[in-house]
Write a protein that holds these residues in place. Sequence first.
Motif, PDB file in Angstrom:
ATOM      1  N   ASP A 211       0.851  -1.194   0.000  1.00  0.00           N
ATOM      2  CA  ASP A 211       0.000   0.000   0.000  1.00  0.00           C
ATOM      3  C   ASP A 211       0.884   1.241   0.000  1.00  0.00           C
ATOM      4  OD1 ASP A 211      -2.084   1.759   0.160  1.00  0.00           O
ATOM      5  OD2 ASP A 211      -2.436   1.469   2.305  1.00  0.00           O
ATOM      6  N   ILE A 212       0.794   2.060  -1.047  1.00  0.00           N
ATOM      7  CA  ILE A 212       1.626   3.260  -1.181  1.00  0.00           C
ATOM      8  C   ILE A 212       0.721   4.489  -1.056  1.00  0.00           C
ATOM      9  CG2 ILE A 212       3.203   4.542  -2.670  1.00  0.00           C
ATOM     10  CD1 ILE A 212       3.808   1.854  -4.057  1.00  0.00           C
ATOM     11  N   ARG A 213       1.031   5.358  -0.106  1.00  0.00           N
ATOM     12  CA  ARG A 213       0.229   6.559   0.110  1.00  0.00           C
ATOM     13  C   ARG A 213       1.112   7.793  -0.061  1.00  0.00           C
ATOM     14  NH1 ARG A 213      -3.357   4.792   5.456  1.00  0.00           N
ATOM     15  NH2 ARG A 213      -3.987   2.732   4.633  1.00  0.00           N
ATOM     16  N   ASP A 214       0.670   8.694  -0.894  1.00  0.00           N
ATOM     17  CA  ASP A 214       1.417   9.916  -1.191  1.00  0.00           C
ATOM     18  C   ASP A 214       0.998  10.999  -0.203  1.00  0.00           C
ATOM     19  OD1 ASP A 214       2.729  12.079  -2.189  1.00  0.00           O
ATOM     20  OD2 ASP A 214       1.837  12.014  -4.189  1.00  0.00           O
ATOM     21  N   CYS A 215       1.892  11.332   0.726  1.00  0.00           N
ATOM     22  CA  CYS A 215       1.618  12.364   1.724  1.00  0.00           C
ATOM     23  C   CYS A 215       2.429  13.635   1.475  1.00  0.00           C
ATOM     24  CB  CYS A 215       1.937  11.839   3.126  1.00  0.00           C
ATOM     25  SG  CYS A 215       0.987  10.381   3.598  1.00  0.00           S
ATOM     26  N   SER A 216       3.054  13.724   0.311  1.00  0.00           N
ATOM     27  CA  SER A 216       3.916  14.869   0.020  1.00  0.00           C
ATOM     28  C   SER A 216       3.114  16.012  -0.564  1.00  0.00           C
ATOM     29  CB  SER A 216       5.022  14.460  -0.962  1.00  0.00           C
ATOM     30  OG  SER A 216       4.463  14.048  -2.195  1.00  0.00           O
ATOM     31  N   SER A 217       3.717  17.192  -0.515  1.00  0.00           N
ATOM     32  CA  SER A 217       3.106  18.370  -1.122  1.00  0.00           C
ATOM     33  C   SER A 217       3.431  18.398  -2.610  1.00  0.00           C
ATOM     34  CB  SER A 217       3.626  19.642  -0.451  1.00  0.00           C
ATOM     35  OG  SER A 217       3.255  20.777  -1.190  1.00  0.00           O
ATOM     36  N   SER A 218       2.462  18.791  -3.413  1.00  0.00           N
ATOM     37  CA  SER A 218       2.684  18.823  -4.860  1.00  0.00           C
ATOM     38  C   SER A 218       3.725  19.863  -5.250  1.00  0.00           C
ATOM     39  CB  SER A 218       1.369  19.113  -5.586  1.00  0.00           C
ATOM     40  OG  SER A 218       0.840  20.356  -5.157  1.00  0.00           O
ATOM     41  N   GLU A 219       3.969  20.837  -4.372  1.00  0.00           N
ATOM     42  CA  GLU A 219       4.927  21.898  -4.668  1.00  0.00           C
ATOM     43  C   GLU A 219       6.302  21.636  -4.041  1.00  0.00           C
ATOM     44  OE1 GLU A 219       3.191  25.505  -3.370  1.00  0.00           O
ATOM     45  OE2 GLU A 219       1.536  25.455  -4.810  1.00  0.00           O
ATOM     46  N   SER A 220       6.472  20.511  -3.377  1.00  0.00           N
ATOM     47  CA  SER A 220       7.739  20.240  -2.708  1.00  0.00           C
ATOM     48  C   SER A 220       8.829  19.938  -3.730  1.00  0.00           C
ATOM     49  CB  SER A 220       7.587  19.045  -1.759  1.00  0.00           C
ATOM     50  OG  SER A 220       7.222  17.873  -2.475  1.00  0.00           O
ATOM     51  N   ASN A 221      10.063  20.366  -3.405  1.00  0.00           N
ATOM     52  CA  ASN A 221      11.228  20.141  -4.255  1.00  0.00           C
ATOM     53  C   ASN A 221      12.202  19.267  -3.479  1.00  0.00           C
ATOM     54  OD1 ASN A 221      13.248  20.193  -6.107  1.00  0.00           O
ATOM     55  ND2 ASN A 221      13.619  22.400  -6.017  1.00  0.00           N
ATOM     56  N   PHE A 222      12.331  18.028  -3.897  1.00  0.00           N
ATOM     57  CA  PHE A 222      13.102  17.045  -3.144  1.00  0.00           C
ATOM     58  C   PHE A 222      14.404  16.745  -3.875  1.00  0.00           C
ATOM     59  CE2 PHE A 222      13.711  12.481  -1.761  1.00  0.00           C
ATOM     60  CZ  PHE A 222      14.040  12.803  -0.455  1.00  0.00           C
ATOM     61  N   THR A 223      15.523  16.930  -3.193  1.00  0.00           N
ATOM     62  CA  THR A 223      16.839  16.630  -3.746  1.00  0.00           C
ATOM     63  C   THR A 223      17.439  15.474  -2.961  1.00  0.00           C
ATOM     64  OG1 THR A 223      17.202  18.931  -4.430  1.00  0.00           O
ATOM     65  CG2 THR A 223      19.146  17.546  -4.205  1.00  0.00           C
TER      66      THR A 223
END
Length: 268
Positions: A211-223
């Motif tokens: 089960d994969i749940r996306d809890c991130s912000s759509s505007e987040s910039n992840f490096t």
Amino acid sequence: KYATMPKQRLWNARFLKKEFKIRLAHRAMDLLTLPHGLNLATPIQKVAHTYMVYLRRFVESPEPMTPADDDAFTELLRSMLLDRSSIPMEIARGISTWRDHRREDLGPKESLELEDALIRFFTARVGLRLLTEHHILSNPKHTSTSNAELLLRNCKINESYKNDINESNSSSNPELGCIRTNYDPVLEVRKVAAEVKRQTMDAFGVCPEIDIRDCSSSESNFTYVPHHLQYMLVELLKNSCKATVMKHRRHRPDSDSSNNNISEDDII
């Protein structure tokens, strides 16, 4: 982008040459001073000798002063970059050998001392490999195909990942050495989960739902460093899937365990 500039790469190479001599010496000393006799185990001595051989090669290599010197230095790094499991597996054999020859178990205090020493070694090893991989992968003369092969060897993931790695190196989603900006961890989780499900099905004939749940912000910039996340996800999901399958099979009298052909290296 600075890591690909010739002048910057020469500065980086000279820094790495100096730094690696220190770090390799420290890693060898870490192993040769492991407590409670573990340092005397033959596999541990073998790994320490490997680090000392690498140290000698660095000491004897010329100072990188030209782009050609940097190319030679990069090849030296590449020749020393073993797959991610070789040294951990050798140390695991050393621990197994050491335990077989001990007459009594360690107490809580001694066990904690040994655990701390091993954690220090492996944590420092991650930093050493990160510097090595970044310099290799930021060399503009290396093709995306050769880079994909290097990452695949490090991650212990299936060849089907090669296209994903090549695609991630495209101009629309560039990597800076082994670091990627605008990284999508959710997409990575989904790709790794699909691969782990395939491998679990091959090994056991069944796989629990992931089960994969996306809890991130759509505007987040992840490096992040993609192959580090891939490796952690593979190990976490493989072990979780195997544990779930084995737990439920123990409660089924009609379960067939004859298909448990997954290798030790896949599970460790």
